[in-house]
Scaffold this motif. Structure first.
Motif, PDB file in Angstrom:
ATOM      1  N   THR A   1       0.862  -1.185   0.000  1.00 50.66           N
ATOM      2  CA  THR A   1       0.000   0.000   0.000  1.00 50.66           C
ATOM      3  C   THR A   1       0.891   1.225   0.000  1.00 50.66           C
ATOM      4  OG1 THR A   1      -1.339  -1.253   1.538  1.00 50.66           O
ATOM      5  CG2 THR A   1      -2.001   1.004   1.142  1.00 50.66           C
ATOM      6  N   PRO A   2       0.716   2.096  -0.945  1.00 50.66           N
ATOM      7  CA  PRO A   2       1.496   3.326  -0.890  1.00 50.66           C
ATOM      8  C   PRO A   2       1.212   4.076   0.408  1.00 50.66           C
ATOM      9  CG  PRO A   2       0.361   3.135  -2.977  1.00 50.66           C
ATOM     10  CD  PRO A   2      -0.156   2.057  -2.105  1.00 50.66           C
TER      11      PRO A   2
ATOM     12  N   TRP B   1       6.728   9.621   5.439  1.00 48.82           N
ATOM     13  CA  TRP B   1       7.957   9.990   4.739  1.00 48.82           C
ATOM     14  C   TRP B   1       7.672  10.470   3.320  1.00 48.82           C
ATOM     15  CZ3 TRP B   1      12.497  11.086   6.601  1.00 48.82           C
ATOM     16  CH2 TRP B   1      13.585  11.186   5.739  1.00 48.82           C
TER      17      TRP B   1
ATOM     18  N   ARG C   1      16.889   6.698  -5.804  1.00 48.48           N
ATOM     19  CA  ARG C   1      17.867   7.436  -4.996  1.00 48.48           C
ATOM     20  C   ARG C   1      19.229   7.505  -5.658  1.00 48.48           C
ATOM     21  NH1 ARG C   1      18.801   5.669   1.084  1.00 48.48           N
ATOM     22  NH2 ARG C   1      17.786   7.579   1.689  1.00 48.48           N
TER      23      ARG C   1
ATOM     24  N   PHE D   1      -0.825   7.217  -3.519  1.00 46.82           N
ATOM     25  CA  PHE D   1      -1.878   6.851  -4.438  1.00 46.82           C
ATOM     26  C   PHE D   1      -3.102   7.749  -4.265  1.00 46.82           C
ATOM     27  CE2 PHE D   1      -4.181   4.698  -7.443  1.00 46.82           C
ATOM     28  CZ  PHE D   1      -5.467   4.503  -6.960  1.00 46.82           C
TER      29      PHE D   1
ATOM     30  N   VAL E   1      21.446  16.089  -2.248  1.00 43.60           N
ATOM     31  CA  VAL E   1      20.736  16.097  -0.963  1.00 43.60           C
ATOM     32  C   VAL E   1      19.318  15.596  -1.171  1.00 43.60           C
ATOM     33  CG1 VAL E   1      19.930  17.548   0.913  1.00 43.60           C
ATOM     34  CG2 VAL E   1      22.135  17.997  -0.134  1.00 43.60           C
TER      35      VAL E   1
ATOM     36  N   SER F   1      19.289  11.918  -1.591  1.00 48.73           N
ATOM     37  CA  SER F   1      19.489  11.132  -0.379  1.00 48.73           C
ATOM     38  C   SER F   1      18.209  11.048   0.445  1.00 48.73           C
ATOM     39  CB  SER F   1      20.615  11.721   0.462  1.00 48.73           C
ATOM     40  OG  SER F   1      20.276  13.024   0.850  1.00 48.73           O
ATOM     41  N   LEU F   2      17.296  12.013   0.229  1.00 45.63           N
ATOM     42  CA  LEU F   2      16.024  11.958   0.950  1.00 45.63           C
ATOM     43  C   LEU F   2      15.065  10.940   0.366  1.00 45.63           C
ATOM     44  CD1 LEU F   2      15.315  15.741   1.502  1.00 45.63           C
ATOM     45  CD2 LEU F   2      15.675  14.066   3.286  1.00 45.63           C
TER      46      LEU F   2
ATOM     47  N   ARG G   1      14.137   7.945   0.108  1.00 43.94           N
ATOM     48  CA  ARG G   1      14.266   6.609   0.664  1.00 43.94           C
ATOM     49  C   ARG G   1      13.472   5.621  -0.164  1.00 43.94           C
ATOM     50  NH1 ARG G   1      12.677   6.510   6.836  1.00 43.94           N
ATOM     51  NH2 ARG G   1      14.245   8.127   7.088  1.00 43.94           N
ATOM     52  N   PRO G   2      14.093   4.523  -0.601  1.00 43.25           N
ATOM     53  CA  PRO G   2      13.312   3.566  -1.383  1.00 43.25           C
ATOM     54  C   PRO G   2      12.287   2.875  -0.501  1.00 43.25           C
ATOM     55  CG  PRO G   2      15.568   2.806  -1.085  1.00 43.25           C
ATOM     56  CD  PRO G   2      15.492   4.146  -0.475  1.00 43.25           C
TER      57      PRO G   2
ATOM     58  N   LYS H   1      10.679   0.030   1.182  1.00 45.15           N
ATOM     59  CA  LYS H   1      11.177  -1.309   1.513  1.00 45.15           C
ATOM     60  C   LYS H   1      10.010  -2.283   1.486  1.00 45.15           C
ATOM     61  CE  LYS H   1      15.303  -0.236   4.102  1.00 45.15           C
ATOM     62  NZ  LYS H   1      15.191   1.230   4.099  1.00 45.15           N
ATOM     63  N   ILE H   2      10.014  -3.081   0.454  1.00 41.72           N
ATOM     64  CA  ILE H   2       8.943  -4.071   0.375  1.00 41.72           C
ATOM     65  C   ILE H   2       9.573  -5.429   0.237  1.00 41.72           C
ATOM     66  CG2 ILE H   2       6.959  -4.843  -0.944  1.00 41.72           C
ATOM     67  CD1 ILE H   2       7.232  -1.771  -2.022  1.00 41.72           C
TER      68      ILE H   2
ATOM     69  N   VAL I   1      23.983  15.436   3.507  1.00 38.34           N
ATOM     70  CA  VAL I   1      23.791  14.080   2.987  1.00 38.34           C
ATOM     71  C   VAL I   1      24.181  13.052   4.047  1.00 38.34           C
ATOM     72  CG1 VAL I   1      24.592  12.425   1.278  1.00 38.34           C
ATOM     73  CG2 VAL I   1      24.052  14.730   0.574  1.00 38.34           C
TER      74      VAL I   1
ATOM     75  N   ILE J   1      21.535  12.856   6.757  1.00 36.33           N
ATOM     76  CA  ILE J   1      20.316  12.172   6.319  1.00 36.33           C
ATOM     77  C   ILE J   1      20.541  10.669   6.279  1.00 36.33           C
ATOM     78  CG2 ILE J   1      18.773  11.819   4.359  1.00 36.33           C
ATOM     79  CD1 ILE J   1      19.198  14.806   3.730  1.00 36.33           C
TER      80      ILE J   1
ATOM     81  N   GLU K   1      18.893   7.786   8.714  1.00 36.41           N
ATOM     82  CA  GLU K   1      18.080   6.709   8.147  1.00 36.41           C
ATOM     83  C   GLU K   1      18.575   5.352   8.630  1.00 36.41           C
ATOM     84  OE1 GLU K   1      17.375   7.125   3.990  1.00 36.41           O
ATOM     85  OE2 GLU K   1      17.244   4.953   3.773  1.00 36.41           O
TER      86      GLU K   1
ATOM     87  N   TYR L   1       3.407  -8.876   8.620  1.00 33.18           N
ATOM     88  CA  TYR L   1       3.470  -8.519   7.201  1.00 33.18           C
ATOM     89  C   TYR L   1       2.715  -9.472   6.281  1.00 33.18           C
ATOM     90  CZ  TYR L   1       5.259  -5.930   3.304  1.00 33.18           C
ATOM     91  OH  TYR L   1       5.341  -5.144   2.184  1.00 33.18           O
TER      92      TYR L   1
ATOM     93  N   LEU M   1      -3.951  -7.002   1.634  1.00 36.06           N
ATOM     94  CA  LEU M   1      -3.642  -6.084   0.554  1.00 36.06           C
ATOM     95  C   LEU M   1      -4.155  -6.595  -0.786  1.00 36.06           C
ATOM     96  CD1 LEU M   1      -0.088  -4.982   1.593  1.00 36.06           C
ATOM     97  CD2 LEU M   1      -2.060  -3.533   1.393  1.00 36.06           C
TER      98      LEU M   1
ATOM     99  N   SER N   1      -5.228  -0.346  -4.177  1.00 34.25           N
ATOM    100  CA  SER N   1      -4.088  -0.107  -5.057  1.00 34.25           C
ATOM    101  C   SER N   1      -3.838  -1.333  -5.896  1.00 34.25           C
ATOM    102  CB  SER N   1      -2.842   0.216  -4.243  1.00 34.25           C
ATOM    103  OG  SER N   1      -2.473  -0.916  -3.492  1.00 34.25           O
TER     104      SER N   1
END
Lengths: 507, 317
Positions: A43-44, A49, A117, A171, A221, A224-225, A227-228, A230-231, B266, B269, B273, B291, B298, B303
């Protein structure tokens, strides 16, 4: 997105989403062969973030669109330095914009492989290095290559991943996110313009290029923000599919990492997206629109000066335009995310394009400085509307999963009208010596494009509805056909059983 | 043309008349120009250019702004024509002023001539300034503004360049002067720049009304004020431009500051993270159980429905 999934526009967002839920429950959902398992089930976040990612996209997209335009301040000085004509130096901006658009497919491939990224950070480093190298340039060709080509690719690596990651994170609130991200272009233009003037006055063009190289590092910069998401690859409970299919997908998931590039390049050269009717409509409409989109902006200041307005006030018009654009982008995003507009977003986009056309046709007839200001404000608002919706409707058409590849193709094809539009119009101005011609032509093109998009989308949705109805009937018929066959089989079985029983009884 | 009308509006009360007068003046000027071009072939003759302005009833102050650029020595005759004075006296008195100051012995009594009072003054082209004829009777006056041509595209801000680089300084003028020359200001003294003396350093290009001075191989000593001078018969027209020469370290400092700032951001950040994911990882062994449940939920989510509908549509097509 199927329009008929939202046949009741009066319902609120949550209820119509629930309806689609019910609608698709009965359908078997086949597993596409080259799926990226990581993108399939999640789910998006629609927030959290995601808003930070919007800020990052704001910066990236802003630099990508506004940086080539803001370099024009240096051209006079560079022209004197290298003793060339203005049209030669103007090529630097054009090459940079062209490469930003043309680099779309390359950046799509890289995004699919390495994620947004990494690509944005690489893009930021590229464009920064390009500007630093350009500050030591000894000929115009150096500028073309450094600023134009390398810088352009760097910006392409910023633009496309930003759009992709916004689609991945949102979404429900995607139009708002898109609107906010696209607002980066006018905001950064209004920041870069005075900054460039200040740098130029204090450091000349070489020093300015060096410092701009530093400023462009902020793209890193922004990267770097990003963020992928994570699935984890979902361990699929085979609800609708057979076990073998699941194994196949797991296998393909592994082989994907190994085959990597080849797989993706094949997908690209495959170009199967061109069979998608909605996408073709979007493409044709956009190409026509873009021919007439940029010319009025480019010629706004000379047009104003021709009407007797002095240079300072004419430049003020550009600031007014930027301000209207900045206001309209998120505003349109907000409107587009409401329950009423969201299902009809394709129509809303065609409406925005048509409005832009009408604005040129009618408001350019207003005279005097006040009339020109009114025209600029309305022009800015409609431009903001179109800008905010442009990528949102594409995401809507192809879905976030395929968006990454599709947008690359779209930008490559759009590169042609973006490049050819202003020079052709400039040529026409030189022939006819009147700017009114530009307004009528571009207004006409935009209006035609808007009407075309409206009609063709309606046609497209009708076709899709008919297809759905036909396929639904087929299913009903096939299940209806099955029934007598099954009954026959049951009867046969019963008969066999009876005979065997009889046989046992008889013996 | 519109600009002229605007400025004249601010001075006068009678707009219609002003337009007519401007057209009148321009025709006169054109006529004068042709005289000028005709007579340049005969330098020994001293041509006289007549500039005439008519004042009529209701006008108290007329300002003529568009004047020909005074380029070569000639005699100019200024004519003020006053008409329609009430009571029609036999004579009026008037005097001339230059730049606001009354000229000595310029008081004259002008006799009536067919209801017109013509007041003349002859001046040399070298004595340029703002001349006004003033009539005592009704305080009417006409001001002739002699403007020397100015340089186009004047730069107020200094041109910045770097050591070892080349810079081009440019001067443009509307009219074509006899010649151009460049000077460098050296402690309030003007030094003529001689190209033949130092060909590796300077290069002057002259093309009619445009001139360019290229200074090659810049050093810190080359910084300062440069004057381009357009030579005419009467007096030269000058314009100056300032050149600043910087070393490459100057822009390098802000650049390095920005680079350091970016690296810090950078790093912050990415470190933040990493910390966060480590936290989540440590606290979230239960999440792994959650999950898969979520994934089954899901499959019914919107979606997924949307994604697969589009994909399905794509496959169908």
């Amino acid at each position: 997105m199927d329009k008929h999934a939202f046949t009741r526009p009066q319902t609120t967002l949550s209820t119509y989403l629930h309806d689609t839920d019910l609608y698709w429950k009965d359908m078997t959902i086949p597993m596409p062969p080259t799926s990226y398992v990581t993108d399939l089930v999640y789910t998006p976040p629609d927030g959290g973030w995601g808003w930070v990612v919007v800020v990052a996209s704001f910066i990236s997209i802003g630099f990508a669109f506004s940086f080539p335009k803001s370099l024009t301040i240096y051209f006079k000085e560079i022209q004197e330095h290298f003793i060339i004509s203005y049209s030669e130096i103007a090529w630097v901006s054009s090459i940079m914009m062209a490469t930003t658009y043309a680099g779309g497919p390359v950046s799509s491939v890289l995004v699919n492989r390495y994620g947004s990224r990494a690509v944005v950070i690489i893009g930021g480093l590229m464009v920064s290095a390009a500007m630093i190298t350009a500050s030591f340039a000894t000929s115009v060709m150096h500028l073309f290559i450094c600023v134009g080509v390398i810088g352009g690719f760097g910006l392409a690596f910023n633009l496309q991943p930003s759009l992709t990651i916004t689609a991945k994170y949102f979404f429900v609130k995607r139009p708002i996110a898109n609107g906010l991200a696209m607002a980066g272009s006018p905001v950064l233009l209004s920041v870069l313009a005075p900054l460039n003037q200040f740098l130029f006055d204090n450091f000349g063009w070489r020093g300015s290029f060096l410092i701009l190289g530093g400023v462009l590092l902020h793209c890193c910069v922004a990267g770097s923000l990003m963020r992928p998401i994570k699935i984890k690859p979902a361990v699929k409970k085979p609800t609708h599919q057979s076990v073998t299919e699941v194994d196949v997908t797991h296998q393909t998931a592994e082989t994907i990492n190994r085959q990597g590039c080849v797989e993706k390049v094949n997908r690209f050269i495959d170009l199967s997206i061109f069979k998608h009717r909605g996408f073709l409509i979007y493409l044709v409409g956009n190409v026509v629109m873009l021919f007439g989109f940029f010319a009025p902006i480019v010629f706004l200041v000379p047009y104003a000066e021709q009407h007797g307005i002095d240079e300072h006030d004419a430049v003020l018009l550009l600031s007014i335009f930027s301000l209207a654009d900045t206001v309209a982008c998120p505003g349109t995003g907000f409107i587009a995310s409401t329950g009423w507009i969201r299902p009809n977003i394709q129509y809303f986009f065609s409406f925005a394009v048509a409005c832009n056309g009408v604005c040129h046709l009618t408001c350019s007839l207003l005279s005097g400085y006040v009339g020109l200001v009114v025209y600029t404000i309305i022009f800015g608002l409609t431009c903001g509307m179109v800008g905010a919706l442009k990528f949102e409707v594409l995401m809507d058409l192809v879905g976030a999963h395929q968006f990454s590849s599709t947008v690359g193709l779209v930008t490559v094809i759009e590169c042609i009208p973006v490049l050819l539009g202003p020079p052709i119009f400039g040529l026409l101005v030189d022939i006819f010596k009147d700017y009114k011609f530009i307004h009528f032509t571009s207004g006409g093109m935009l209006l035609t494009s808007g009407v075309f998009l409206f009609i063709m989308n309606y046609y497209n949705y009708r076709q899709l509805e008919n297809k759905e109805k036909a396929s639904k009937k087929e299913l009903q018929i096939s299940s209806a056909n099955e029934l007598p066959a099954r009954e026959e089989a049951n009867d046969k079985e019963a008969a066999v059983n009876m005979r065997s029983e009889e046989a046992t009884y008889s013996t | 043309m519109p600009r002229l009308a605007r400025t004249q509006q601010s001075c006068w009360d009678a707009p219609l008349f002003s337009m007519a007068n401007v057209i009148h003046i321009i025709f006169l000027l054109l006529y004068c120009d042709t005289i000028h071009s005709e007579t340049t072939s005969l330098p020994e003759l001293n041509p006289v250019i007549t500039i005439r302005k008519d004042l009529s009833r209701g006008q108290s102050h007329v300002k003529v702004i568009e004047e020909p650029a005074v380029l070569s020595p000639q005699t100019i005759e200024l004519l003020c024509n006053l008409s329609d004075i009430p009571n029609n006296p036999p004579s009026v008195t008037g005097y001339w002023t230059k730049d606001g100051q009354e000229i000595e012995n310029s008081k004259e009594t002008v006799n009536r001539n067919n209801d017109q009072y013509i007041f003349k003054k002859t001046i040399q082209a070298a004595d340029v300034g703002n001349y006004s004829c003033v009539f005592r009777e009704n305080d009417a006056q006409v001001t002739f503004v002699f403007d020397v041509p100015v340089m186009k595209d004047k730069r107020d801000k200094p041109i910045v360049s770097y050591t070892g680089d080349t810079v081009a300084l440019k001067c443009t003028l509307k009219h074509i002067p006899k010649t151009w020359s460049w000077y460098k200001v050296n402690n309030t003294e003007k030094d003529l720049i001689n190209v033949t003396a130092s060909p590796l350093k300077y290069n002057i290009i002259i093309h009619k009304n445009v001139t360019k001075l290229s200074v090659l191989n810049l050093t810190e000593a080359d910084a300062g004020v440069y004057i381009c001078s357009a030579e005419f018969d009467i007096k030269p027209i000058e314009s100056q431009v300032e050149l600043r020469v910087l070393s490459f370290l100057e822009p390098l400092k802000p650049f390095l500051v920005i680079v350091v700032e970016v690296i810090v951001l950078v790093t912050l950040i990415l470190v933040w993270e990493k910390c966060k994911t480590r936290q989540d990882h440590n606290t979230a062994t239960t999440e792994n159980d959650v999950y898969p449940e979520q994934t089954s939920k899901l499959t019914h989510s919107d979606s997924n429905g949307m994604e697969t509908t589009t994909r399905q549509r794509k496959l169908e097509q």
